[in-house]
Design a protein around this motif. Sequence first.
Motif, PDB file in Angstrom:
ATOM      1  N   PHE A 341      30.918  48.538  64.254  1.00 45.27           N
ATOM      2  CA  PHE A 341      31.937  47.487  64.255  1.00 45.27           C
ATOM      3  C   PHE A 341      32.749  47.516  65.539  1.00 45.27           C
ATOM      4  O   PHE A 341      33.966  47.658  65.516  1.00 45.27           O
ATOM      5  N   GLU A 342      32.023  47.387  66.653  1.00 44.52           N
ATOM      6  CA  GLU A 342      32.706  47.460  67.947  1.00 44.52           C
ATOM      7  C   GLU A 342      33.735  46.350  68.110  1.00 44.52           C
ATOM      8  O   GLU A 342      34.683  46.492  68.877  1.00 44.52           O
ATOM      9  N   GLU A 343      33.615  45.237  67.339  1.00 51.27           N
ATOM     10  CA  GLU A 343      34.568  44.130  67.486  1.00 51.27           C
ATOM     11  C   GLU A 343      35.997  44.534  67.138  1.00 51.27           C
ATOM     12  O   GLU A 343      36.952  43.909  67.583  1.00 51.27           O
ATOM     13  N   PHE A 344      36.154  45.601  66.337  1.00 51.23           N
ATOM     14  CA  PHE A 344      37.504  46.028  65.975  1.00 51.23           C
ATOM     15  C   PHE A 344      38.056  47.084  66.943  1.00 51.23           C
ATOM     16  O   PHE A 344      39.201  47.495  66.827  1.00 51.23           O
ATOM     17  N   VAL A 461      39.185  38.974  60.553  1.00 54.82           N
ATOM     18  CA  VAL A 461      39.408  39.177  61.978  1.00 54.82           C
ATOM     19  C   VAL A 461      38.063  39.191  62.703  1.00 54.82           C
ATOM     20  O   VAL A 461      37.112  39.832  62.250  1.00 54.82           O
ATOM     21  N   GLY A 462      37.994  38.449  63.794  1.00 50.88           N
ATOM     22  CA  GLY A 462      36.764  38.392  64.577  1.00 50.88           C
ATOM     23  C   GLY A 462      36.730  39.441  65.654  1.00 50.88           C
ATOM     24  O   GLY A 462      35.685  40.019  65.939  1.00 50.88           O
ATOM     25  N   LYS A 463      37.893  39.685  66.284  1.00 54.95           N
ATOM     26  CA  LYS A 463      37.902  40.737  67.293  1.00 54.95           C
ATOM     27  C   LYS A 463      39.302  41.274  67.556  1.00 54.95           C
ATOM     28  O   LYS A 463      40.306  40.609  67.310  1.00 54.95           O
TER      29      LYS A 463
ATOM     30  N   GLY B  27      35.254  33.915  56.616  1.00 56.44           N
ATOM     31  CA  GLY B  27      35.852  33.305  57.806  1.00 56.44           C
ATOM     32  C   GLY B  27      35.737  34.148  59.057  1.00 56.44           C
ATOM     33  O   GLY B  27      36.394  33.866  60.061  1.00 56.44           O
ATOM     34  N   LYS B  28      34.905  35.182  59.040  1.00 53.99           N
ATOM     35  CA  LYS B  28      34.791  36.019  60.234  1.00 53.99           C
ATOM     36  C   LYS B  28      34.189  35.237  61.397  1.00 53.99           C
ATOM     37  O   LYS B  28      34.534  35.452  62.555  1.00 53.99           O
ATOM     38  N   CYS B  29      33.300  34.262  61.083  1.00 53.93           N
ATOM     39  CA  CYS B  29      32.678  33.444  62.127  1.00 53.93           C
ATOM     40  C   CYS B  29      33.744  32.669  62.893  1.00 53.93           C
ATOM     41  O   CYS B  29      33.770  32.650  64.121  1.00 53.93           O
ATOM     42  N   SER B  30      34.669  32.066  62.135  1.00 51.45           N
ATOM     43  CA  SER B  30      35.717  31.287  62.786  1.00 51.45           C
ATOM     44  C   SER B  30      36.766  32.190  63.409  1.00 51.45           C
ATOM     45  O   SER B  30      37.436  31.807  64.362  1.00 51.45           O
ATOM     46  N   GLY B  31      36.908  33.387  62.874  1.00 48.73           N
ATOM     47  CA  GLY B  31      37.829  34.348  63.469  1.00 48.73           C
ATOM     48  C   GLY B  31      37.319  34.862  64.789  1.00 48.73           C
ATOM     49  O   GLY B  31      38.078  35.276  65.662  1.00 48.73           O
ATOM     50  N   THR B  32      36.012  34.824  64.964  1.00 48.98           N
ATOM     51  CA  THR B  32      35.406  35.405  66.146  1.00 48.98           C
ATOM     52  C   THR B  32      35.085  34.346  67.207  1.00 48.98           C
ATOM     53  O   THR B  32      34.933  34.653  68.378  1.00 48.98           O
ATOM     54  N   CYS B  33      35.028  33.060  66.828  1.00 52.24           N
ATOM     55  CA  CYS B  33      34.530  31.983  67.700  1.00 52.24           C
ATOM     56  C   CYS B  33      35.415  31.772  68.935  1.00 52.24           C
ATOM     57  O   CYS B  33      36.606  31.477  68.804  1.00 52.24           O
ATOM     58  N   ARG B  76      28.375  38.844  64.095  1.00 49.38           N
ATOM     59  CA  ARG B  76      29.416  39.495  63.301  1.00 49.38           C
ATOM     60  C   ARG B  76      29.443  39.110  61.827  1.00 49.38           C
ATOM     61  O   ARG B  76      30.167  39.708  61.053  1.00 49.38           O
TER      62      ARG B  76
END
Lengths: 661, 130
Positions: A341-344, A461-463, B27-33, B76
Amino acid sequence: MQKIGVFVCWCGSNIAGTVDVERVAQAVANEPGVVISTDYQYMCSEAGQLKIRQAIKEYGLTGIVVCSCSPRMHEATFRKTAQAAGLNPYMVEIANIREQCSWIHKDKDEGTEKAIILAKAAIAKLHLNTPLKAGESAVTKRALVIGGGIAGIQTALDIADAGYEVDIVEKSPTIGGKMAQLDKTFPTLDCAACILTPKMVDASAHEKINLFTYSEVEGVSGFVGNFKVKIRKKARHVKADLCTGCGVCTEKCPSRKAPNEFNQGLNKRGAIYIPFAQAIPNVPVIDTEYCVKMKTGKCGLCATVCPSKAIDFEQQDEIVEREYGAIVAATGYKLINLDNFEEFGYAQNKDVITSLELERLMNAAGPTKGTLLRPSDNEHPHEIVFIQCVGSRDVSGCGKPYCSKICCMYTAKHAMMIRDKYPDTKVHVFYIDVRTPGKNFDEFYRRAVEEYGVDYIKGMVGKVVEKDGKLLVQGSDLIANEQIKIEADLVVLATAIEPDPSVKNLATMLTASIDTNNFLTEAHAKLRPVESPTAGVFLSGVCQGPKDVPETVAQASAAAAKVIGLLAKDKLTCNPCVANSNELLCNGCSQCANVCPYGAIEYINKEVNDHGKREVRRIALVNEAVCQGCGACTVTCPSGAMDLKGFTTRQIMAEVDAICK
Amino acid sequence: MTVNEKELAERVIRISGVNTKKCMKCGKCSGTCPSFEEMEYHPHQFVSMVEKGQIKKLMESKSIWTCLSCFACIERCPRSVEPAKLIEAVRVCVIRQQGENHLKANAVPEKLDENMPQQAIVSAFRKYSK
């Protein structure tokens, strides 16, 4: 010739709705050996059983066929019925006309035809049945609990309170497990140590409980009631009988490089150490990887300062062999590795931490003495982001497919406690779903939102990236349909939990099965949740599946109850449907022993009389107390020497012939 | 959902190979976009709109051209739903309808910027040259 009675059950409309039960009874009435064939609404009812008992006496039956539900359901019932009427219980055959006929067929003719065929097969098999007698084996009145966390401690205390001896084997230097690391426990917020340490003391002081800390199970043999276990007591390099636990050695040790496991590596400890103040036993351990004396031969300061001369650099591991009647696995869990999970940014940023690390940062006995300071600069965090489901409910291969179950509640707890102690701190929680079933659990979560003003955001969370000393958290808010960016000081990851890695090896030793996630499998998901499918092996705590403290304690006591039930018996009745080897046919090839999942087959040299020719041969011998009657050996044996009592090759072939006729 | 729209939805599913039912709406896709702000419909909406068969809306939306095809959402997604593949499938539906590509292969060299990452060039080809 057998005298056979056939009893066809309607199971109300469960069977009779799709199978013409009367036609089944009539169709087999003229089969060889059948002297009575009848049907009844509920064979398993008292009246139905009475019908069977009366028929056995009236017609002098030598065997009965009951056409009913699955044998898993009522075979035991009808065996008891037969026994009550003076019949050997193994002269009972069940034709499963419910699960295998009525429930899977819609067409009544088809269902009926199949039911008739299954009944005929059961009759054909019954002709070859012989009365079987179950053997007995003695029970060693002592239990082994593997794992000394809250699960193991509770199980051991309950067994010991019932008057049986219990050994706890714990691989780390102290009992207490993960619960000892926690700050507060939901939903009542009492301090974990305050409720756990008295139990730890009880366990160590109990005259029936024997602690093997810093020890591991190395081998298990035997079977239910008669396990033999090898325990490796790892060298502490401190003589436990001399040590007074004064702690001078731990203070004087000049090596301060070892990561402190108890504080999740947030600070360092000495090479000789006691994990935490209330550790039991209160005896230090030398970490040989960091000890200067062990590595270079120079130092030995601990030995110099020890007032009771307890330090022993020469101490070796010791192997102890003990016998047990029952074994309880209580090996617990660990957090998953976050490399996927490198994004975190967990590896890159000190201020991205796991929830277990946060527990230590909030604990009065932790590295910050209970003041919440972020690891990078020891400053108070003013904006904190919690991310739920990190690695849980993940089928992408990066995480675990299951819900870790405890994270929603402990995150609510963390958020609430931080808002309570530091009201100027903003707390955000990113969640996918909030799952809080349990007594007073949802109320607890709502309190975090309504009374403590925790900001719950539906999204993920995405990143997380570091920017000018802050952590830039980018995530989605699905309710607002927005992407939001928060400049946080601290990010807490509700990391998925997984079974402790030691469980894999242990499962092999115990021949207990594990699922695809390495959780130990229960014998029945609903009706036998604390028993492993392997007789005499029981499950306690997270090793069976994710659970919180209250559930763990409940399951631990349930496992203890099962163990007590076993140890209370002086003799165990064995399953008579076990394998046996024909010594004249056995060629000593060992293939059966290789496939036996229970280790029930050994080889002996025995003098056999082969048609007048006497010679010593190497032949297979089945330990009837260990054999579970799975039949793997019988199909493996190349010479046809292995056969399974109650399910002999001849019996099975008779069934097949009857079906194919 | 009209017959035509149902057909379109099936086509998008077929081209993309995505199973929208796997989505757990985290919603991780939209959180990451990285292109979220430029999009009218966001990655998580693509998944639910395809599921509901609202393909025409998506085909008419600018969102399909503002998606960078960076595949961060695919990378992700905890359920392996792969929203970017859906977006690409909708683009393909539009391109096939128009009968021509947005970008001619001959026009590519002059548009190249030497600082442009290799991955972006490949993505652009994927995006405009179906």
